[in-house]
Write an enzyme that holds these catalytic residues in place. Structure first.
Site, short mmCIF file in Angstrom:
data_model
loop_
_atom_site.label_atom_id
_atom_site.label_comp_id
_atom_site.label_asym_id
_atom_site.label_seq_id
_atom_site.Cartn_x
_atom_site.Cartn_y
_atom_site.Cartn_z
CG PHE A 194 -2.36 0.99 1.74
CD1 PHE A 194 -3.13 0.74 0.68
CD2 PHE A 194 -1.51 2.47 1.87
CE1 PHE A 194 -4.55 1.71 0.84
CE2 PHE A 194 -2.73 3.15 2.22
CZ PHE A 194 -4.32 2.82 1.43
CG ASP A 201 -0.81 -2.67 7.00
OD1 ASP A 201 -2.11 -2.78 6.99
OD2 ASP A 201 -0.48 -0.69 6.57
CE1 TYR A 258 -10.11 3.54 6.18
CE2 TYR A 258 -8.92 4.85 8.17
CZ TYR A 258 -8.88 4.19 6.69
OH TYR A 258 -7.80 4.49 6.13
CE LYS A 259 -8.73 0.39 3.98
NZ LYS A 259 -7.00 0.62 4.34
NE ARG A 263 -10.41 -2.03 -3.57
CZ ARG A 263 -10.11 -1.37 -2.33
NH1 ARG A 263 -8.68 -1.64 -1.20
NH2 ARG A 263 -10.99 -0.20 -2.04
C1 LIG Z 1 -6.11 1.69 4.42
C2 LIG Z 1 -4.64 0.83 4.17
C3 LIG Z 1 -4.16 2.14 4.76
C4 LIG Z 1 -4.92 2.96 6.21
O1 LIG Z 1 -3.61 3.79 6.74
P1 LIG Z 1 -3.93 5.29 7.28
O2 LIG Z 1 -2.87 5.77 7.81
O3 LIG Z 1 -5.32 4.51 8.50
O4 LIG Z 1 -5.06 6.02 6.92
C5 LIG Z 1 -2.87 1.26 5.06
N1 LIG Z 1 -2.20 0.62 4.76
C6 LIG Z 1 -3.00 -0.31 4.21
C7 LIG Z 1 -3.11 -1.36 4.21
C8 LIG Z 1 -4.50 -0.15 3.68
O5 LIG Z 1 -4.93 -1.18 3.52
#
Ligand SMILES: *Cc1c(COP(=O)(O)O)cnc(C)c1O
Length: 428
Positions: free
Chosen positions: A142, A213, A238-239, A387
């Site tokens: 990510f 992560d 939040y997911k 997706r």
């Molecule tokens: C959604 C997501 C994030 C989000 O990070 P924030 O800093 O909390 O917005 C980070 N890493 C991955 C792999 C994600 O899917």
């Protein structure tokens, strides 16, 4: 044409996938998690296939928030830090997340965002492996994970290096220079899932720590951090955890590392005794030392509602249903939409797939927009992915069925060709 697609495990018990919607309705009728859907406030007429981006609103949240605002904040004022347990909330909610990711009580804390927690844990990991200087990760990680690691390396000015490799070269790149292997467990685009236990063991054999992560895993895929002897992890609130927009993230530190671990952001909330107001920093015992500033109590309360719901359901039933939903979706798209050249970008085997399914198509963006117009909310990921997330807590098999029918109609009627659908919003 679709890439050739093997039959799903037992989605159709060896036979042809039935052609009637009644098939999906029958699956709903025997769904052990069916009652959970009532615990969410879902808008009428929407099929929500984006819970992997922002989970929907748990039904209990408006009342909980009203209580926290009116009673705890409005009436209790500053006394609520003690009286209503605000001060313990980050550890309390961390403990509620723990069973979903195979962690023990006292190993998880809720704080900040994933990005900030990555920074703290990457810096701490480098310090725990003196004599080693490399953060190893993969190109498909990510973006925020890559940005944060690069920013940290720049800050350390030559004392650390970021090594980014293709996925297939990860194992070979684990040498005696690597301090920490930092990976996302489930790929945010394709849903492809790493073998967390095997990679953790490989990193340990090389003398490195591992930072996982779990943003696309927590609440959807069973993770056994303890069983894998994992070191560090972060994840998103939040997911799939349904904590609400901008909900705080979580961080995990294995108990055996907690005593030696130092956060580079030494805030007063991570102090052993914040209210001594000492001029000297002493880290709090345990994972609480990862706290920096004052926790966002309204958001932590919201997250607690989402987490409690999922933890009560149990991760194993959630995973069983998630696999059944994604199998049905893949089989149906393969059959109903074969003519339009959707190519499966996710692993065909559910064992290697998280809770989402991605398809490649040259017109992915306007197709997703046309689906949203029809009430089927998925998302687009550049350059050519549609997706779809399948959160098992509230999705029904009939939703999967209907979503595929909508996709078929969008393609048949070429609804995606409407010129206004090509205009991209700021968030995709
Ligand atoms: C959604 C997501 C994030 C989000 O990070 P924030 O800093 O909390 O917005 C980070 N890493 C991955 C792999 C994600 O899917």
């Amino acid at each position: 044409m679709c890439r050739s697609l093997g039959r799903g495990n037992d989605a159709s018990a060896g036979g042809e996938l039935p052609r009637q919607r009644a098939h999906a309705e029958a699956l709903d009728a025997t769904d052990e998690l069916a009652a959970l859907r009532q615990r969410f406030l879902l808008p009428e007429g929407v099929i929500y296939l984006d819970g992997n981006s922002l989970g929907p609103l748990p039904r209990s949240v408006p009342e909980r928030l009203a209580t926290v605002v009116a009673k705890e904040w409005g009436e209790g004022l500053v006394t609520s830090w003690n009286r209503h347990g605000w001060i313990d909330a980050p550890l309390r909610v961390g403990d509620a997340i723990a069973p979903l990711i195979g962690a023990r009580a006292g190993e998880v804390v809720v704080a900040d965002s994933v990005s900030v927690n990555l920074f703290k844990l990457l810096a701490a990991a480098l310090a725990l492996r003196p004599g080693r200087s490399v953060i190893l990760t993969e190109r498909e990680n990510f973006p925020t994970d890559l940005y944060v690691a690069q920013g940290l390396v720049d800050l350390l000015g030559g004392r650390a290096r970021l090594h980014v490799v293709e996925r297939e070269h990860l194992a070979a790149a684990l040498d005696e220079q690597v301090a920490v292997l930092a990976l996302s467990h489930v790929d945010f685009r394709t849903g492809e899932m790493h073998d967390l236990a095997a990679l953790t063991a490989a990193a340990h054999r090389a003398g490195a720590l591992v930072l996982w992560d779990l943003s696309h895993s927590a609440g959807a895929v069973p993770v056994d951090l303890e069983g894998a002897d994992a070191d560090l992890a972060v994840g998103c609130g939040y997911k799939y955890l349904n904590g609400g927009p901008g909900a705080p993230a979580f961080a995990f530190v294995a108990q055996r590392l907690q005593g030696a671990l130092r956060s580079p952001i030494r805030g007063w909330m991570g102090h052993a005794a914040p209210f001594e107001f000492s001029t000297r920093y002493r880290p709090a015992p345990g994972v609480a030392r990862l706290l920096a500033g004052t926790p966002p109590i309204l958001s932590v309360a919201t997250l607690e509602e989402g987490v409690t719901l999922l933890a009560a359901a149990g991760i194993e039933p959630l995973r069983r249903k998630s696999v059944a939903l994604t199998e049905l979706f893949i089989d149906l798209v393969a059959r109903e939409c074969e003519a339009w050249g959707f190519e499966l970008a996710s692993p065909r085997s559910p064992a290697r797939r998280g809770s989402q399914v991605a398809w490649r198509h040259p017109h992915a963006y306007p197709i997703v927009q046309a689906l949203i117009r029809r009430g089927v909310i998925g998302d687009f990921r550049a350059p050519d992915l549609l997706r779809f997330g399948f959160a098992p807590a509230y999705l029904r098999f009939q939703d999967v069925w209907d979503a595929v029918q909508h996709l078929r109609v969008v393609m048949e009627e070429e609804a995606w060709r409407a010129p206004e659908l090509a205009v991209r919003g700021k968030v995709t």
